[in-house]
Design a protein around this motif. Structure first.
Motif, mmCIF file in Angstrom:
data_model
loop_
_atom_site.group_PDB
_atom_site.id
_atom_site.type_symbol
_atom_site.label_atom_id
_atom_site.label_comp_id
_atom_site.label_asym_id
_atom_site.label_seq_id
_atom_site.Cartn_x
_atom_site.Cartn_y
_atom_site.Cartn_z
ATOM 1 N N ARG A 162 0.854 -1.188 0.000
ATOM 2 C CA ARG A 162 0.000 0.000 0.000
ATOM 3 C C ARG A 162 0.888 1.235 0.000
ATOM 4 O O ARG A 162 1.863 1.307 0.750
ATOM 5 N N SER A 164 0.244 5.490 -0.307
ATOM 6 C CA SER A 164 -0.616 6.651 -0.547
ATOM 7 C C SER A 164 0.137 7.699 -1.355
ATOM 8 O O SER A 164 1.369 7.703 -1.425
ATOM 9 N N GLN A 191 -1.927 -3.899 -3.229
ATOM 10 C CA GLN A 191 -3.342 -4.075 -2.912
ATOM 11 C C GLN A 191 -4.238 -3.732 -4.094
ATOM 12 O O GLN A 191 -5.278 -4.358 -4.293
ATOM 13 N N SER A 192 -3.865 -2.697 -4.855
ATOM 14 C CA SER A 192 -4.719 -2.216 -5.939
ATOM 15 C C SER A 192 -3.853 -1.746 -7.097
ATOM 16 O O SER A 192 -2.634 -1.574 -6.960
ATOM 17 N N GLN A 193 -4.505 -1.487 -8.235
ATOM 18 C CA GLN A 193 -3.779 -0.972 -9.388
ATOM 19 C C GLN A 193 -3.189 0.401 -9.088
ATOM 20 O O GLN A 193 -2.071 0.715 -9.511
ATOM 21 N N THR A 194 -3.922 1.207 -8.314
ATOM 22 C CA THR A 194 -3.418 2.531 -7.945
ATOM 23 C C THR A 194 -2.157 2.419 -7.102
ATOM 24 O O THR A 194 -1.178 3.153 -7.313
ATOM 25 N N ASP A 195 -2.168 1.499 -6.139
ATOM 26 C CA ASP A 195 -0.969 1.285 -5.323
ATOM 27 C C ASP A 195 0.191 0.811 -6.190
ATOM 28 O O ASP A 195 1.339 1.272 -6.038
ATOM 29 N N ASN A 214 -6.404 -7.057 -1.418
ATOM 30 C CA ASN A 214 -6.173 -6.701 -0.019
ATOM 31 C C ASN A 214 -6.419 -7.908 0.887
ATOM 32 O O ASN A 214 -7.528 -8.450 0.917
ATOM 33 N N ASP A 364 -8.790 3.415 -1.483
ATOM 34 C CA ASP A 364 -9.410 2.462 -2.401
ATOM 35 C C ASP A 364 -10.582 1.743 -1.734
ATOM 36 O O ASP A 364 -11.674 1.648 -2.299
ATOM 37 N N GLN A 368 -14.683 2.053 -2.511
ATOM 38 C CA GLN A 368 -15.530 0.887 -2.800
ATOM 39 C C GLN A 368 -16.713 0.806 -1.851
ATOM 40 O O GLN A 368 -17.850 0.549 -2.272
#
Length: 433
Positions: A162, A164, A191-195, A214, A364, A368
């Motif tokens: 993760r 930010s 955890q995510s595509q953004t991370d 996650n 994220d 959701q």
């Protein structure tokens, strides 16, 4: 050759700065120790000094504090099940994280504090425990630790990664060094595509950076939580209750003001209050009493009586139970600019939840949950109060939010198996059982 020289120069400057700051680490431990005595203990581990002889190779998981330990729980449980004859080390940085490790696994795992990111301390740690694989949770980006794993032949991965936007920007001058450190890893499971994209912007390798989901979605439901909640609510009768969880000092006045506001409408409303840090247990109990509320604490009594207005949860490891006891939850670290805390725990407990606007550490998940209708976000204290009041007055809305959260939890599961697959695929020799 030039790249090697640049790395050595950057590491040298970084390490020199850390050595200059060693006296500050001692001061920090003493200062924290006045508030939490456990910081005055086990100093040797903080500097990679151990009284026991070096160990045989083992599996190693690092989780900085309570939240990361809870996130790591499905992974640690899976490793224990898959490798029953292997020794497993779980490191933390905080005493509360240490206590959570002991509560979850006791002697089934070994535990020490991770040393400060000094080259000598890191080398002593790695030589002493000789990890066959290192799994580092979330955002623990310590350059000497990551380089040390490479230099000592330890396959290391960041899992449940993760990052930010604020953390990314905050690395500043360390970005060139961290980029090299990240590329020394076997991989990053974000955890995510953004991370994942933020890790790439920090310098991670696109070839070994993947999205795994996650791990918090895979935390197994504890049947004792609902049993505890049923018994608690049966003893409390029909009085409504809300919980202020994981609050920080800058939010404490707001919690008291919100409780006073809400009790103007529900005169028997109970506040369950679980501060984020143990050193705040006593101060918040005192503040609640000073504000005119009859206050009890978990250590004083098993359960509040009918005359208590505030019940401070001054124990560790029971937050999930008390989430389930509340009609509505306010999750702290979100009215003060902390970045938020775990929103999946109240979701798993079936409790409608409200937060403030500062949620960058869980952006994220928050997005959701909000999109699914499972979370209400207040822009300020007044808006949080409006949301709490509306939900306390509307049992159907609370049930709808809880159902939406449960559906989201079910849909998000699978990160554990994906993470285990990445671990096996990136470091098969290290994890063969």
């Amino acid at each position: 050759m030039r790249a090697d020289f640049t790395e050595r120069a950057l590491r040298g400057l970084y390490s020199a700065a850390l050595y200059v700051l060693v006296p500050a680490t001692v001061y920090h431990l003493i200062w924290r120790g006045f508030r939490q005595p456990a910081y005055l203990q086990r100093w040797g581990e903080r500097y990679g000094v151990y009284r026991t002889p070096p160990t045989n190779p083992l599996l190693w998981v690092h989780a900085v504090s309570v939240g990361e330990v809870n996130a790591a729980a499905p992974l640690v449980d899976a490793l224990l099940a898959r490798h029953p004859h292997e020794r497993l080390l779980v490191t933390t940085i905080t005493p509360t994280g240490s206590a959570r490790v002991q509560a979850l696994w006791g002697k089934r795992v070994e535990h020490v504090y991770l040393p400060y990111d000094l080259p000598g301390a890191v080398s002593r740690f790695l030589r002493h425990f000789r990890p066959r694989i290192g799994l580092v949770l979330e955002t623990e980006l310590w350059p000497n630790l990551l380089f040390g794993c490479r230099d000592h032949g330890v396959p290391a991965l960041i899992v449940n990664g993760r990052l930010s936007e604020r953390s990314l920007q905050g690395y500043g001058l360390l970005k060139p060094l961290l980029g090299r450190a990240l590329r020394s890893l076997r991989g990053i499971v974000a955890q995510s595509q953004t991370d994942a994209e933020r890790f790439l912007r920090l310098g991670a390798s696109p070839r070994t950076t993947v999205v795994g989901g996650n791990l918090k979605f895979d935390i197994a439901a504890d049947p004792q939580v609902q049993i505890f909640a049923r018994e608690f609510r049966a003893a409390e009768g029909s009085r409504p209750a809300w919980i202020a969880a994981s609050t920080h000092p800058g939010e404490e006045a707001a919690v008291l003001a919100l409780h006073r506001r809400l009790r103007a409408r529900w005169t028997d409303l109970l506040l369950l209050w679980a501060p984020r840090h143990p050193e705040r247990f006593r101060p918040v109990a005192h503040a609640a009493a000073q504000a005119g509320f009859r206050t009890a604490t978990r250590q004083m009594t098993h359960q509040p009586d009918a005359a208590d207005d505030v019940f401070v949860v001054d124990t560790l490891g029971e937050l999930a139970r008390f989430y389930a006891c509340a009609d509505v939850a306010f999750v702290g670290g979100s009215l003060d600019d902390i970045g938020g805390h775990n929103l999946l725990e109240p979701a798993a407990a079936g409790t409608a939840m409200v937060t403030g606007p500062y949620l960058r550490n869980f952006a994220d998940i928050a997005a959701q949950l909000e999109a699914a209708g499972a979370l209400r976000i207040g822009a300020d204290e007044a808006a949080v109060g409006d949301a709490l009041e509306a939900l306390l007055a509307d049992a159907e809305a609370r049930a709808t939010m809880a159902n939406a959260a449960q559906q989201l939890l079910e849909g998000g599961r699978g990160a554990l198996q994906r993470t285990l697959g990445f671990v096996d695929g990136m470091a098969p020799a290290a994890t063969a059982g």
